[in-house]
Design a protein around this motif. Structure first.
Motif, mmCIF file in Angstrom:
data_model
loop_
_atom_site.group_PDB
_atom_site.id
_atom_site.type_symbol
_atom_site.label_atom_id
_atom_site.label_comp_id
_atom_site.label_asym_id
_atom_site.label_seq_id
_atom_site.Cartn_x
_atom_site.Cartn_y
_atom_site.Cartn_z
ATOM 1 N N GLY A 174 5.547 -1.366 -2.152
ATOM 2 C CA GLY A 174 4.912 -0.391 -3.026
ATOM 3 C C GLY A 174 3.638 -0.915 -3.668
ATOM 4 O O GLY A 174 3.461 -2.115 -3.878
ATOM 5 N N GLU A 175 2.741 0.013 -3.994
ATOM 6 C CA GLU A 175 1.475 -0.368 -4.643
ATOM 7 C C GLU A 175 1.724 -1.018 -5.997
ATOM 8 O O GLU A 175 1.054 -1.989 -6.366
ATOM 9 N N GLN B 77 5.392 2.777 -8.627
ATOM 10 C CA GLN B 77 5.535 3.472 -7.355
ATOM 11 C C GLN B 77 6.889 3.169 -6.711
ATOM 12 O O GLN B 77 7.549 4.057 -6.164
ATOM 13 N N THR C 271 0.809 -1.223 0.000
ATOM 14 C CA THR C 271 0.000 0.000 0.000
ATOM 15 C C THR C 271 0.840 1.270 0.000
ATOM 16 O O THR C 271 0.294 2.372 0.067
ATOM 17 N N GLU C 272 2.158 1.141 -0.067
ATOM 18 C CA GLU C 272 3.031 2.308 0.080
ATOM 19 C C GLU C 272 3.075 3.138 -1.204
ATOM 20 O O GLU C 272 3.239 2.602 -2.301
ATOM 21 N N ARG C 273 2.943 4.446 -1.050
ATOM 22 C CA ARG C 273 3.081 5.368 -2.170
ATOM 23 C C ARG C 273 4.558 5.714 -2.368
ATOM 24 O O ARG C 273 5.392 5.528 -1.486
ATOM 25 N N TRP C 274 4.883 6.256 -3.545
ATOM 26 C CA TRP C 274 6.286 6.471 -3.900
ATOM 27 C C TRP C 274 6.988 7.414 -2.936
ATOM 28 O O TRP C 274 8.130 7.179 -2.554
#
Length: 562
Positions: free
Chosen positions: A261-262, A266, A39-42
């Motif tokens: 990361g998603e 990302q 679920t982590e954004r860049w």
């Protein structure tokens, strides 16, 4: 420290820890615990990657490095942006396609179990030891300058980080690192502004840079090629490139940051953000060190910044010798101050001839100061057996505690502790995930439930936390700490990267050849370190070349594999 400083320090640390625990309190399965549920954004990954690398040693030792040696340490990072591009193109797609939890899982699919296990073992040894240093470094310096109990400081850092890493895993690490990076970058910007404001009337930023330049501290690029010189353009571009490839592409403490990361895009953006921002961030930290150097051209610095060691000499029979050195140091300082003011006045008048004459006088006084400090260091070594730590690691915190106003002292100490917590949390998380995925689940307990492996990850986090704390408690002082960590990494990273390079690009190399090539390479790297003066950055390139070269040599004599 004042009550305000304690309030700022404790409030900052408490808020970050409680926020991370609260945000990740529901993490209960392997994908969430080790990959943050993808679920982590860049930008979150970019900050997490930077916070993992920016340990407390960065903020304690790097300004001291600049104070003593100028800004040429920045060349260490010149190969990093290119490495981020290469990893974004090659490593990230492979890791995402295989849906791995650790980088070393890929090696079994490419080679075999023993090669995977060897790479994981080398990582565990290297990261386990260096994590002890990342805890020990801020603790020893904080205890020396602030009078804090060393054991209590080590235990505080280690236990607090272990707590929130156990609770939330990768998610907790990422959530807390975002806030930690905000505190770290904000604190260093404030420090830079405050140093300039503390300079004498008539000496602004431009004049400070003139003084620093004439003192040889703005040595950003060295074009000379010398394999024994740690920091020049070529060691930074080539050795730094291979070190960055290994650290960000094969070290689970970094790989684990962008596996959550998603999407592939990302994760790539997160790495590229690190490549774009890391060099300017290090430039800022080094610039603060240079500005502190300029400050001490106009205000009397201590003869020796580690006051605890100096006190031991003053309590000995050689106290008169020390006092004589301090008296000489005060005389030299007055000469240096007069010369520095003359440089500023000549710069403001535009008188180049007078500026050069004043600069020569300033340089001569600085050479005398260094000679006196060398004599002081010899006395320190004599009366502090087993402790040969360079006192430049104490420069920045000495300035903070003696010169900054109330409130800012607490903020800058929070910067140091946030950095220690961020890098240590990533290390604990990566050590636990590698132990569970590459050793425990793969070779010891293959078919347990998801809940069992999450519980095992938590217990291994506790175990590695305990190991690192014990190593920190019993560690001896080392040379400049930022170099100590990089040296330790370079001794192992070349071999590990060589295995991955062979896996990615040399398809004719099989498992047995690569495994034994890696074993032989690691032995040769240690041999070179103890018998030659080759600068440590080159070990990263040497390790890669040896693994691939020996691998092809063994390929001709070992039995062929399918």
């Amino acid at each position: 420290m004042s009550g305000l400083d304690w309030g700022v320090l404790v409030g900052t640390i408490a808020f970050i820890v409680l926020y991370g625990v609260w945000k990740t309190r529901k993490t209960q399965h392997m994908t969430g615990y080790l990959r943050a549920d993808n679920t982590e954004r860049w930008w979150m990954m970019g900050l997490s990657i930077m916070a993992t690398q920016a340990s407390a040693i960065t903020f304690l030792s790097t300004p001291g490095q600049a104070f003593d040696d100028g800004m040429r340490f920045i060349q260490f990072y010149f190969g990093l942006p290119l490495a981020m591009v290469v990893l974004s193109i090659t490593a990230i797609p492979i890791y995402y396609r295989l849906k791995v939890y650790t980088a070393y899982e890929y090696l079994e699919s490419r080679f075999d179990l023993k090669t995977r296990s060897l790479a994981a073992l080398l990582f565990l040894v290297q990261r386990g030891l260096s994590t002890g240093i990342t805890i020990y470094a801020p603790a020893i310096i904080l205890s020396a300058i602030l009078g804090w109990n060393l054991t209590a400081t080590i235990l505080f850092i280690g236990v607090v980080v272990t707590f929130y890493t156990v609770v939330g895993g990768t998610k907790a690490v990422s959530q807390t690192q975002r806030l930690q990076m905000a505190v770290m970058l904000g604190g260093m910007l404030v420090a830079a502004v405050v140093v300039v404001r503390l300079l004498p009337d008539g000496v602004g930023f431009a004049e400070a840079m003139t003084v620093a330049g004439k003192a040889g501290k703005l040595n950003l690029v060295d074009l000379s090629f010398n394999p024994n010189d740690r920091y020049n353009l070529w060691s930074g571009l080539i050795g730094g490139f291979f070190l960055s490839l290994s650290y960000f592409g094969t070290d689970q403490s970094q790989v684990g940051r962008y596996l959550g990361g998603e999407t592939i895009a990302q994760s790539r953006l997160g790495l590229l953000m690190n490549g774009l921002v890391k060099v300017p961030m290090q430039f800022l930290i080094l610039l603060v060190g240079v500005l502190v150097f300029v400050f001490y051209q106009f205000y009397q610095p201590p003869l020796y910044f580690n006051q605890q060691h100096a006190a031991n000499v003053l309590a000995s029979a050689e106290a008169p010798a020390w006092q004589s050195l301090e008296a000489q140091s005060q005389e030299v300082f007055q000469q240096k101050k007069a010369a520095s003011l003359a440089v500023v006045e000549a710069e403001q008048r535009g008188d180049e001839q007078a500026k050069e004459q004043a600069a020569q006088a300033m340089q001569q006084a600085e050479a005398q100061r260094k000679a006196l400090r060398q004599e002081a260091q010899e006395l320190v070594k004599k009366h502090n057996q087993g402790t040969d730590l360079k006192d430049t690691d104490y420069v920045f915190l000495t300035f903070v505690t003696q010169q900054l106003p109330q409130g800012l002292i607490g903020l800058l100490l929070a910067v140091v502790l946030c950095a220690a917590m961020g890098s240590t949390a990533s290390a604990f998380n990566s050590l636990a995930s590698t132990t569970v995925v590459d050793v425990y689940k793969r070779s010891l307990r293959k078919n347990a439930s998801d809940d069992h492996y999450v519980a095992a990850s938590r217990w291994f986090t506790v175990g590695w936390g305990a190991v690192s704390i014990l190593f920190a408690l019993f560690a001896s002082q080392l040379e400049n700490l930022i170099q100590a960590v990089n040296i330790l990494g370079s001794l192992f990273y070349g071999t590990i990267l060589g295995v991955f390079i062979a896996a990615f690009y040399f398809k004719r190399l099989a498992a047995n050849a690569v495994f034994w090539a890696a074993v032989g390479t690691q032995f040769l790297i240690f041999l070179l370190y103890f018998t030659t003066n080759i600068a440590y950055l080159w070990y990263n390139l040497i390790g890669v070349v040896l693994v691939v070269g020996i691998g092809y040599g063994l390929r001709a004599v070992l039995p062929r594999q399918a």
